[in-house]
Enzyme design. Structure first.
Site, mmCIF file in Angstrom:
data_model
loop_
_atom_site.group_PDB
_atom_site.id
_atom_site.type_symbol
_atom_site.label_atom_id
_atom_site.label_comp_id
_atom_site.label_asym_id
_atom_site.label_seq_id
_atom_site.Cartn_x
_atom_site.Cartn_y
_atom_site.Cartn_z
ATOM 1 N N TRP A 359 0.833 -1.208 0.000
ATOM 2 C CA TRP A 359 0.000 0.000 0.000
ATOM 3 C C TRP A 359 0.862 1.250 0.000
ATOM 4 O O TRP A 359 0.390 2.345 -0.264
ATOM 5 C CB TRP A 359 -0.958 0.006 1.210
ATOM 6 C CG TRP A 359 -0.303 0.193 2.556
ATOM 7 C CD1 TRP A 359 0.803 -0.425 3.026
ATOM 8 C CD2 TRP A 359 -0.728 1.060 3.609
ATOM 9 N NE1 TRP A 359 1.088 -0.011 4.304
ATOM 10 C CE2 TRP A 359 0.174 0.901 4.692
ATOM 11 C CE3 TRP A 359 -1.787 1.951 3.757
ATOM 12 C CZ2 TRP A 359 0.055 1.603 5.900
ATOM 13 C CZ3 TRP A 359 -1.911 2.646 4.959
ATOM 14 C CH2 TRP A 359 -0.997 2.470 6.009
ATOM 15 N N ASP A 360 2.150 1.061 0.324
ATOM 16 C CA ASP A 360 3.110 2.165 0.336
ATOM 17 C C ASP A 360 2.990 3.009 -0.933
ATOM 18 O O ASP A 360 3.067 4.235 -0.891
ATOM 19 C CB ASP A 360 4.551 1.641 0.386
ATOM 20 C CG ASP A 360 4.831 0.715 1.558
ATOM 21 O OD1 ASP A 360 3.897 0.025 2.000
ATOM 22 O OD2 ASP A 360 5.989 0.678 1.998
ATOM 23 N N GLU A 498 -0.315 -2.857 12.690
ATOM 24 C CA GLU A 498 -0.198 -4.310 12.507
ATOM 25 C C GLU A 498 0.168 -5.058 13.784
ATOM 26 O O GLU A 498 0.307 -6.284 13.759
ATOM 27 C CB GLU A 498 0.832 -4.591 11.395
ATOM 28 C CG GLU A 498 0.293 -4.188 10.028
ATOM 29 C CD GLU A 498 1.376 -3.778 9.045
ATOM 30 O OE1 GLU A 498 2.471 -3.391 9.488
ATOM 31 O OE2 GLU A 498 1.100 -3.807 7.835
ATOM 32 N N LYS A 610 1.394 0.622 16.349
ATOM 33 C CA LYS A 610 2.628 0.531 15.564
ATOM 34 C C LYS A 610 2.873 1.787 14.734
ATOM 35 O O LYS A 610 3.974 2.304 14.658
ATOM 36 C CB LYS A 610 2.556 -0.688 14.648
ATOM 37 C CG LYS A 610 3.784 -0.853 13.749
ATOM 38 C CD LYS A 610 3.637 -2.045 12.823
ATOM 39 C CE LYS A 610 4.847 -2.188 11.910
ATOM 40 N NZ LYS A 610 4.696 -3.291 10.961
ATOM 41 N N GLN A 611 1.841 2.248 14.067
ATOM 42 C CA GLN A 611 2.007 3.377 13.143
ATOM 43 C C GLN A 611 0.669 4.073 12.970
ATOM 44 O O GLN A 611 -0.362 3.549 13.381
ATOM 45 C CB GLN A 611 2.513 2.898 11.791
ATOM 46 C CG GLN A 611 1.533 2.020 11.040
ATOM 47 C CD GLN A 611 2.172 1.328 9.850
ATOM 48 O OE1 GLN A 611 2.833 0.318 9.994
ATOM 49 N NE2 GLN A 611 1.971 1.861 8.682
#
Lengths: 791, 284
Positions: A359-360, A498, A610-611
């Site tokens: 998806w980056d 994640e 995580k992010q």
């Protein structure tokens, strides 16, 4: 050293060397063997078709020379377990051995007086300069360059210029192109099992290699030339199976310029049915032109790309270089001429992540291309169109309708996520992203719509974009369940955070899916109204029911989003608020990722993120939420986020900037800028972090500049940090080229070419801007208050 | 331990009649055999005991003494060991960690601590508790903090593992408050792990590549494996070595034993069950 003139600019400035402007240079002085892999990644040259790591031509104990060709994937048959395809490594075309008096020049053995590598961002050229004190007493000045032509993507070029202060006898220069040895974790192209060439004598300049499992043939035509003060010296040629060696033996005379040029042309069976013939013919044509012209046309093409892409930060040289470094690698990562490939997580700069596409690309890198080079953006989205069949198959295999894109994919679009990870502490972790991380389908849909809104590319939306939107919406319509509460719920997913797997009603996934469903309905109406024939055709081809768009709208309205109007918070997923709170600040800022410290189980039972997850939603849908909602969610989730992913800091910088918290924004912006350049994480060795680089650009343009799309133009909510004297960048919106200049208290937008558009600064009155005109605003008292002061 | 000039090819072996020598002898025999070195015997008891008596007491000594150099005795045992090693440019010293009185913070006795502080060459420190069992090098634990200087320092240990056909377990310990080293080119545990299925294999490869290339690319027949542990380095190294039945722990050391320095080394020396090879980081 007196420079041999090479024209690297259109303005006619002639020199053979990197730009003098320190803001366009990334430098590595001296030699530190331990850093070689990182230097190879950071200083890589690439043009979206082919990329080469910046390995030393003569090699070192740590050199890992690698050239990657986009789309040339192969599977490593000796990998234990279930091997997945990865980018194959092409032969090392840069190898060059210099023997002086029988002794090989090697940096690790010393003898150099100084040594510098410079990435000339402006011209897309890697330079290397050093002085060498030869064992026999001679002093040699060496200046070398390397490039992957942006003007002619099949071409790679290397040049070495040598000049001595005094006579140096017994020089042996040896240039070879050879497959090299297998490194762990890399699959290499091989000359085995390649059908014999049919190009006669030209085979002397040719390497033909193949992948083992995917049947791709790669033809590499090479030619080296040595000139002494302009006069050509023929090489001694050695032909061996799978490689070709050219060598020259000579005595260097003081004051003369010895110039070695190597041209390399690559074609693959992905491009043409006759890669060998085309490579040979292309090389033959190039050999008729002056090598300096190869540099010149390449440098001018970079110059053009920079006119469309350069971000200027006045007031912070380090961040200025970092943003240019980001743009350099993004420009070199995409190929607008190939819509069957996409940009992998490490682009073409390293073998880590195997060249896999995540998806980056759509959510982190694509905006850069959309607003600076739409043809590149289009090609990347067309890759998703061409891989729709694989996405349909994946959805079908898992029992859904429509298209579910692979979490990790290569050229085919099939799911290639490895099934497990073994961490160095011995823990075997099953990898479930390929099974549960479904938001990627909505992410791609988001990118399709963003591209359409920003470019107005009717051909794309009709031919490809609409189909992606419909098929992804169909997937979401089959993915969730209408439950007793009358709401549409999506269970068992992995969101961007994640650390928490198999969660229900992940806010990011649900809101993205909701948007995807709404957008597909809008797209259906758009097609039906503007291109009814294409709409009928698609309905027929996709077997779309007439009521499907209405169902999408209905499900979108019923989507459970976990938003609590009382608190203004999204719950990241069902049950998140009840998890253990852990104070991240108790752990060191440079520690291991927190999930490694706490262990997987405790992490999953905690609120550690995580992010950017909910924060990512704020970034993508800024205008859909009230300002206080954005503020509340950022302030809630930011202290819980560990930034265990390189994708996270830039998004936090963007959101903090939009909130007007420029101190926090700058802190995260610096963190993002340092991911590759500060060498503080050690894993740039496997390639640059392309998504983090894209995120850095977004933090500037969407964050500090506050770009948003209006129905008939662009809006900006500038938050230029006071320490920046100015922030300047170009944008393309529906064919109109704009130049934006923001200062802490002023904003100026110029329409350079194209059509007129509406521009709004902050909450100020929208202004119609005609091509060739510029308008200036001044910040007023209060949040978002900007007043037009001149036009 | 490596392809070294002939004049360096000696291994210093302090010799006395205490129980500790029983534990040292099998280790020394193996080191000397693998390095194809000449033993350099330093008698640390005064007055020196006749060699014939020692041969009777330690039958294993007979073969070693056949080609041994006998260093001149000196008043202070530590001085005798250090001077013997320095004068014959020895590959290493193999000696016991302690006999009787142990220092509280290192677990060493006075002689071993003095030798360690001077350290004219690498020192293999043998815990007397290991007893007289034969010593084979099958599994070597090589803790690495990720700095180039540490990687360079362990070249002799990798050579030793190569000669012995041993497996090499490269161990990096990281934790919540680990402070990244400032030395340029250092590689510690990654700060970002975007996708563990890709990040960890890439990180492990990179770590090993750096250790290998910086330490001289010695072939390791028994295989080389990257491992990571979480926590404080000292206890984690000991725990890991026990868990993997290590025959040898290799530590490089900057040579400072002042209070608050060498916490890892102190802990390992106090608690290791197997011999510990200490390599000075400045050693060539």
């Amino acid at each position: 050293m007196k420079a041999h003139p090479v024209n690297t600019t259109q303005s006619g400035v002639c020199y053979f060397g990197p730009t003098d402007d320190p803001l366009w240079r990334i430098e590595e002085e001296g030699f530190n063997l331990a850093r070689e892999h990182e230097i190879e990644s950071l200083f890589a040259v690439s043009n979206g078709y082919v990329g080469s790591r910046a390995s030393l031509a003569e090699g070192s104990p740590l050199s890992n020379p690698a050239t990657f060709i986009a789309g040339v994937y192969d599977t490593h048959s000796s990998t234990p377990g279930d091997p997945v395809p990865e980018l194959a490594v092409a032969p090392d075309w840069m190898q060059l051995t210099l023997l002086i008096g029988g002794r090989e020049f090697r940096l690790e053995e010393g003898g150099y007086l100084w040594h510098r590598r410079t990435l000339d961002l402006r011209h897309g050229i890697l330079w290397r300069e050093f002085d060498y004190s030869a064992p026999n007493g001679g002093l040699i000045h060496v200046r070398a360059c390397r490039l992957a032509s942006l003007a002619d993507r099949h071409v790679l070029f290397q040049c070495v210029q040598i000049k001595a202060e005094n006579q140096v006898p017994g020089i042996h220069l040896r240039a070879s192109t050879e497959p090299g040895t297998e490194h762990p974790g890399q699959v290499r192209l091989t000359s085995e099992s390649c059908p014999p060439s049919d190009v006669g004598d030209d085979a002397a300049n040719l390497l033909e290699l193949c992948t083992r499992s995917t049947g791709i043939k790669v033809a590499i035509a090479t030619a080296g030339r040595l000139r002494i003060d302009g006069a050509s010296i023929p090489p001694k040629v050695e032909r061996l199976p799978g490689r070709r060696i050219e060598s020259w033996e000579l005595d260097i005379e003081a004051g003369k310029i010895y110039r070695f040029d190597r041209l390399v042309v690559i074609y693959t069976s992905r491009d043409t049915e006759q890669p060998t013939t085309l490579a040979v013919q292309h090389l033959r044509r190039l050999l008729r032109v002056d090598p300096d012209d190869v540099i010149g046309v390449h440098a001018r093409t970079w110059d053009e790309r920079w006119r469309e892409s350069d971000v200027e930060i006045e007031g912070d040289e380090s961040l200025q270089r970092a943003v240019r470094f980001a743009c350099y690698h993004l420009i070199g990562a995409a190929n607008p001429e190939d819509e069957r490939v996409s940009v992998g997580a490490r682009a073409l700069t390293g073998s880590a992540y195997k060249g896999h596409v995540f998806w980056d690309t759509e959510l982190f890198m694509l905006p850069f291309y959309i607003f600076t080079h739409p043809p590149s953006a289009r090609a990347l989205l067309m890759y998703r169109y061409h891989t729709l069949p694989a996405a349909r198959k994946k959805a079908q295999r898992l029992g859904y309708r429509g298209a579910l894109y692979a979490w990790e994919s290569t050229d085919t679009g099939e799911e290639v996520t490895p099934g497990y990870a073994i961490s160095p502490d011995g823990e075997i972790k099953p990898i479930l992203n390929g099974v549960w991380e479904h938001h990627i389908s909505a992410d791609i849909a988001y990118a399709v719509w963003q591209y359409w809104q920003a470019t107005g590319d009717e051909g794309f939306i009709q031919r490809a974009g609409a189909e992606i939107l419909f098929e992804t919406a169909r997937f979401w319509a089959s993915r969730g369940l209408l439950e007793e509460d009358g709401r549409y719920h999506i269970q068992e997913v992995i969101g961007p955070d994640e650390y928490h797997e198999g969660v229900d009603d992940n806010a990011f996934t649900n809101v993205m899916a909701q948007w995807n469903l709404e957008c597909a309905q809008d797209a259906a109406r758009l097609l039906a109204e503007r291109w009814p024939e294409r709409w009928r055709e698609l309905m027929h081809d996709l077997e779309l029911g007439t009521d499907e768009p209405e169902t999408w709208r209905d499900l979108a309205q019923r989507m459970y989003t976990s938003f609590d109007p009382q608190t203004g918070l999204f719950e990241q997923f069902k049950g998140y608020f009840g998890l253990e709170q852990i104070d991240i600040a108790e752990y060191g800022p440079d520690a291991l990722p927190l999930d490694m410290i706490l262990g997987r189980e405790r992490t999953q039972l905690s609120q550690i993120v995580k992010q950017a997850d909910v924060v990512m939603l704020l970034h993508l849908f800024w205008d859909r939420f009230r300002p206080e909602t954005c503020e509340a969610n950022f302030r809630y989730y930011e202290p819980r986020t560990t930034h265990g992913s390189s994708l996270s800091p830039s998004i936090h910088a963007a959101v903090a900037a939009r909130l007007g918290d420029t101190d926090t924004a700058l802190r995260y912006f610096r963190q993002a800028a340092e991911i590759d350049l500060a060498n503080n994480m050690g894993n740039a060795a496997g390639g640059v972090h392309a998504a983090a680089l894209g995120g850095l650009w977004q933090a500037v343009v969407f964050g500090f500049a506050g770009l948003r799309l209006l129905p008939d133009g662009l809006g900006f909510a500038p938050h230029c940090p006071p320490v920046w004297r100015a922030l300047r960048f170009p944008l393309i919106w529906r064919g109109t080229r704009l130049r934006i200049e923001l200062r802490p208290d002023t904003a100026e937008v110029a329409a350079v070419s194209g059509d007129s558009l509406t521009v709004q600064i902050g909450d100020g009155e929208p202004v119609r801007l005609a091509p060739g005109r510029r308008t200036r605003w001044k910040r007023g008292e209060g949040v978002g208050v900007w007043k037009e002061v001149s036009s | 331990m490596s392809a070294v000039p002939v004049e360096k090819n000696t291994v210093v072996l302090p010799l006395d009649t205490t129980a500790r020598f029983v534990a040292v002898l099998p280790v020394a025999e193996t080191v000397i055999r693998l390095a194809q070195a000449t033993p350099c015997i330093v008698q640390t008891e005064m007055p020196p005991i006749p060699l014939s008596e020692l041969k009777n007491k330690f039958p294993g000594l007979k073969t070693l003494l056949e080609h041994a150099i006998i260093a001149p005795p000196r008043e202070r045992p530590a001085e005798a060991i250090i001077r013997a090693a320095a004068e014959s440019h020895s590959l290493c010293i193999v000696m016991a960690m302690h006999e009787g009185q142990r220092k509280a913070d290192t677990g060493l006795d006075g002689i071993a601590e003095e030798v360690l502080c001077e350290m004219p060459c690498p020192v293999v420190l043998v815990p007397p508790e290991r007893g007289a069992a034969p010593w084979r090098v099958r599994q070597v634990v090589l803790p690495q903090d990720g700095t180039p200087v540490t990687a360079r320092a362990v070249a002799p240990a990798i050579a030793l593992a190569g000669c012995a056909g041993a497996g090499l377990l490269v161990l990096h310990v990281s934790g919540a408050h680990a402070v990244p080293p400032r030395e340029p080119g250092s590689l510690t545990a990654p700060r970002y792990v975007d996708q563990p299925q890709h990040e960890w294999p890439a990180w492990a490869r990179e770590f090993l590549d750096r250790v290998r290339s910086l330490s001289g690319e010695y072939p390791v027949k028994g295989g080389i494996q990257m491992c990571m542990a979480r926590g404080e380095p000292g206890p984690e190294i000991v725990r890991f070595a026990r868990g993997h039945r290590a025959d040898l722990i290799v530590l490089s050391w900057r040579g400072e034993l002042a209070p608050r320095c060498a916490r890892t080394l102190r802990h390992v020396l106090q608690h290791a069950l197997c011999p510990v090879l200490v390599l000075p980081e400045s050693h060539k």
